[in-house]
Scaffold this active site. Structure first.
Site, mmCIF file in Angstrom:
data_model
loop_
_atom_site.group_PDB
_atom_site.id
_atom_site.type_symbol
_atom_site.label_atom_id
_atom_site.label_comp_id
_atom_site.label_asym_id
_atom_site.label_seq_id
_atom_site.Cartn_x
_atom_site.Cartn_y
_atom_site.Cartn_z
ATOM 1 N N PHE A 233 0.599 -1.172 -0.253
ATOM 2 C CA PHE A 233 0.411 0.043 0.146
ATOM 3 C C PHE A 233 0.687 1.295 -0.090
ATOM 4 C CE2 PHE A 233 -1.385 -3.333 2.556
ATOM 5 C CZ PHE A 233 -3.075 -3.600 1.885
ATOM 6 N N ASP A 255 1.044 -1.226 -4.844
ATOM 7 C CA ASP A 255 -0.512 0.120 -5.004
ATOM 8 C C ASP A 255 -1.031 -1.178 -5.801
ATOM 9 O OD1 ASP A 255 -0.637 2.643 -2.930
ATOM 10 O OD2 ASP A 255 -2.115 1.920 -4.753
ATOM 11 N N SER A 256 -2.583 -1.220 -6.084
ATOM 12 C CA SER A 256 -3.142 -0.837 -6.715
ATOM 13 C C SER A 256 -3.581 0.160 -7.685
ATOM 14 C CB SER A 256 -4.951 -1.633 -5.921
ATOM 15 O OG SER A 256 -5.508 -0.381 -5.132
ATOM 16 N N ASP A 303 0.366 -0.454 5.588
ATOM 17 C CA ASP A 303 0.004 0.327 5.460
ATOM 18 C C ASP A 303 -1.267 1.052 4.847
ATOM 19 O OD1 ASP A 303 -0.837 3.066 6.403
ATOM 20 O OD2 ASP A 303 1.103 4.464 5.163
ATOM 21 N N CYS A 343 -5.283 3.637 9.957
ATOM 22 C CA CYS A 343 -5.579 4.657 9.997
ATOM 23 C C CYS A 343 -7.314 4.624 10.314
ATOM 24 C CB CYS A 343 -5.145 5.679 9.043
ATOM 25 S SG CYS A 343 -5.784 4.765 7.172
HETATM 26 N N1 SAH Z 1 2.209 4.019 2.853
HETATM 27 C C1 SAH Z 1 1.508 5.104 2.133
HETATM 28 C C2 SAH Z 1 -0.250 5.886 2.497
HETATM 29 C C3 SAH Z 1 -0.781 4.725 2.379
HETATM 30 S S1 SAH Z 1 -2.477 5.060 2.156
HETATM 31 C C4 SAH Z 1 1.991 6.542 2.322
HETATM 32 O O1 SAH Z 1 3.582 6.497 3.146
HETATM 33 O O2 SAH Z 1 1.718 7.296 1.336
HETATM 34 C C5 SAH Z 1 -3.497 3.716 1.486
HETATM 35 C C6 SAH Z 1 -2.543 3.115 -0.250
HETATM 36 O O3 SAH Z 1 -3.735 2.113 -0.434
HETATM 37 C C7 SAH Z 1 -3.496 4.243 -1.047
HETATM 38 O O4 SAH Z 1 -2.946 4.161 -2.170
HETATM 39 C C8 SAH Z 1 -4.367 2.460 -2.384
HETATM 40 O O5 SAH Z 1 -4.362 3.611 -3.191
HETATM 41 C C9 SAH Z 1 -4.575 1.945 -2.095
HETATM 42 N N2 SAH Z 1 -4.784 0.253 -1.754
HETATM 43 C C10 SAH Z 1 -6.021 0.526 -1.083
HETATM 44 N N3 SAH Z 1 -6.416 -0.934 -1.457
HETATM 45 C C11 SAH Z 1 -6.232 -1.995 -1.881
HETATM 46 C C12 SAH Z 1 -5.332 -2.728 -2.608
HETATM 47 N N4 SAH Z 1 -6.122 -3.721 -1.946
HETATM 48 N N5 SAH Z 1 -4.171 -3.499 -2.955
HETATM 49 C C13 SAH Z 1 -2.838 -2.381 -2.790
HETATM 50 N N6 SAH Z 1 -2.966 -1.372 -2.499
HETATM 51 C C14 SAH Z 1 -4.575 -0.737 -2.177
#
Ligand code: SAH
Length: 399
Positions: A233, A255-256, A303, A343
């Site tokens: 993520f 990330d997705s 995260d 979060c």
């Molecule tokens: N760690 C990051 C913030 C994460 S926010 C930082 O430090 O900036 C959460 C993220 O999860 C977002 O970018 C969103 O696109 C991603 N996300 C949401 N669902 C997801 C999934 N199933 N698999 C991968 N990424 C995902």
């Protein structure tokens, strides 16, 4: 100002400076306030208690002031200056030396401005109104930002279309409330602890960057030397850049969101790191982790986005945190480290720790808590509004 009279005995929470009045506490509304109007809250015996924004829903008033100064001509300048002073007092908004020129300037209730978020990116303020009152005040807020920052301000962008309530029939289109004639960009390069990041507030998520992980990223940097790091993520690659700077031998960012992954690539290059030590992947992080070979990574960052956005989703969210963490714990190499976060505001730190505990137990591995992690000082929690604490994390050692 329209008067809101509370039921007898319902003034206690306001006397303890809690910033919300629930609709069930209201005995009488003298007049017909529109959503977002400033109203005066009085006790049943007629005493003035506070003033705030009227709202339709279970929260009837969001308190802006426990004095009667909300109508003072310099109210917004005063509040924004106070918010800026807090950031300066922890070394965040002082010019030049700290290596950081981005921070959260206003964190809602944490700055006694319920419903308002303002993030500062090297001269650009990006605001998100979460209430009709804040949305309606946006032009005045913009003016106050210009007065407080002076010539150093480049632009004020309102990004409330996804956050402000629509009930008031407001015209919700994201737009610049103001920008300097010589500033035409939707993107800015910012520094965080000396690392560089592109932030795009128009196309990015939330206000463009997750400022709340600044200190947790620095902790990852400190522990990355020689390690193979998996950043799940990753969004725009905050943790990845820090891990590379900390000497990680390899970093994989997942990330997705395609847009996020493109930004990771740009941010890694911006900091001078090459593809030899970094790979980014656009995929579902949960599925991706399932196929990661056991022992391949010795530092994993987890995260995810908020799994529970409201109380009703709590049970499923806890199960999801448990499954995801069990998967990370089972995959990390012996002697490996995990930084895991939630979060979701409705998941408190005890509940999160319990989910991670049961995740650990299900793997049968020996897991130690090395540290408990939080949101940073610019995401301050109002002591009278503990609900403002939302980011929690655990730093784990897996034998
Ligand atoms: N760690 C990051 C913030 C994460 S926010 C930082 O430090 O900036 C959460 C993220 O999860 C977002 O970018 C969103 O696109 C991603 N996300 C949401 N669902 C997801 C999934 N199933 N698999 C991968 N990424 C995902």
């Amino acid at each position: 100002m329209i008067k809101i009279i509370l039921k007898r005995g319902r003034e206690d929470s306001i006397l303890r400076f809690h910033p919300w009045v629930f609709s069930g506490a209201v005995a009488q509304v003298q007049g017909h306030p529109e959503e977002g109007d400033i109203v005066a809250v009085h006790s049943s015996d007629g005493k003035f208690l506070a003033a705030g924004h009227w709202q339709i829903g279970s929260i009837a008033v969001r308190i802006l002031s426990f004095d009667s100064d909300v109508t003072a001509p310099d109210f917004w300048e005063t509040m924004i200056s106070r918010a800026l002073s807090l950031r300066k007092s922890v070394g965040l908004a002082s010019s030049g030396t700290s290596g950081t020129d981005c921070y959260r300037l206003v964190h809602g209730e944490g700055d006694n401005l319920p419903g308002l978020i303002i993030d500062y990116y090297g001269g650009v303020c990006v605001m998100q109104a979460h209430s009709a009152g804040m949305f309606r005040a946006r032009k005045r807020i913009c003016e106050a930002l210009r007065n407080v920052y002076g010539d150093s301000l480049k632009a004020v962008y309102d990004k409330s279309s996804g956050t402000a309530p629509f009930k008031a029939g407001l015209d919700l289109v994201d737009s610049y409330l103001w920008r300097r004639d010589d500033f035409a960009d939707d993107e800015q390069t910012v520094s965080e602890n000396g690392h560089k990041f592109f932030v795009n507030w128009t196309s990015g998520q939330k206000t463009g960057f997750f400022l709340d992980q600044r200190e947790n990223r620095a902790l990852v940097e400190k522990h990355s030397s020689g390690r193979k790091v998996l950043n799940l993520f990753c969004y725009t690659g905050g943790f990845s850049v820090y891990a590379l700077a900390g000497g990680a031998s390899y970093v994989e960012s997942v990330d997705s969101s395609k847009k996020a992954v493109e930004m990771v690539e740009r941010n890694v290059a911006l900091n001078g790191f090459g593809a030899d030590r970094h790979k980014s992947v656009c995929a579902d992080a949960i599925d991706w982790l399932k196929n990661v070979p056991e022992g391949k990574f010795d530092l994993i960052i987890v995260d995810p986005p908020a799994f529970a956005k409201h109380r009703g989703a709590l049970k499923n969210a806890l199960r999801a945190y448990q499954r995801l963490n069990a998967s990370a714990i089972s995959k990390v190499a012996p002697g490996g480290l995990i930084f895991t976060y939630s979060c979701s505001q409705v998941v408190d730190k005890e509940a999160f720790a319990l989910a991670v505990f049961s995740a650990a137990a299900s793997t049968g591995r020996s897991v130690r808590i090395l540290d408990r992690l939080n949101q940073p000082a610019d995401h301050a929690v109002n002591i009278y509004h503990p609900e403002g604490e939302y980011l929690k994390g655990l730093f784990l050692y897996v034998e």
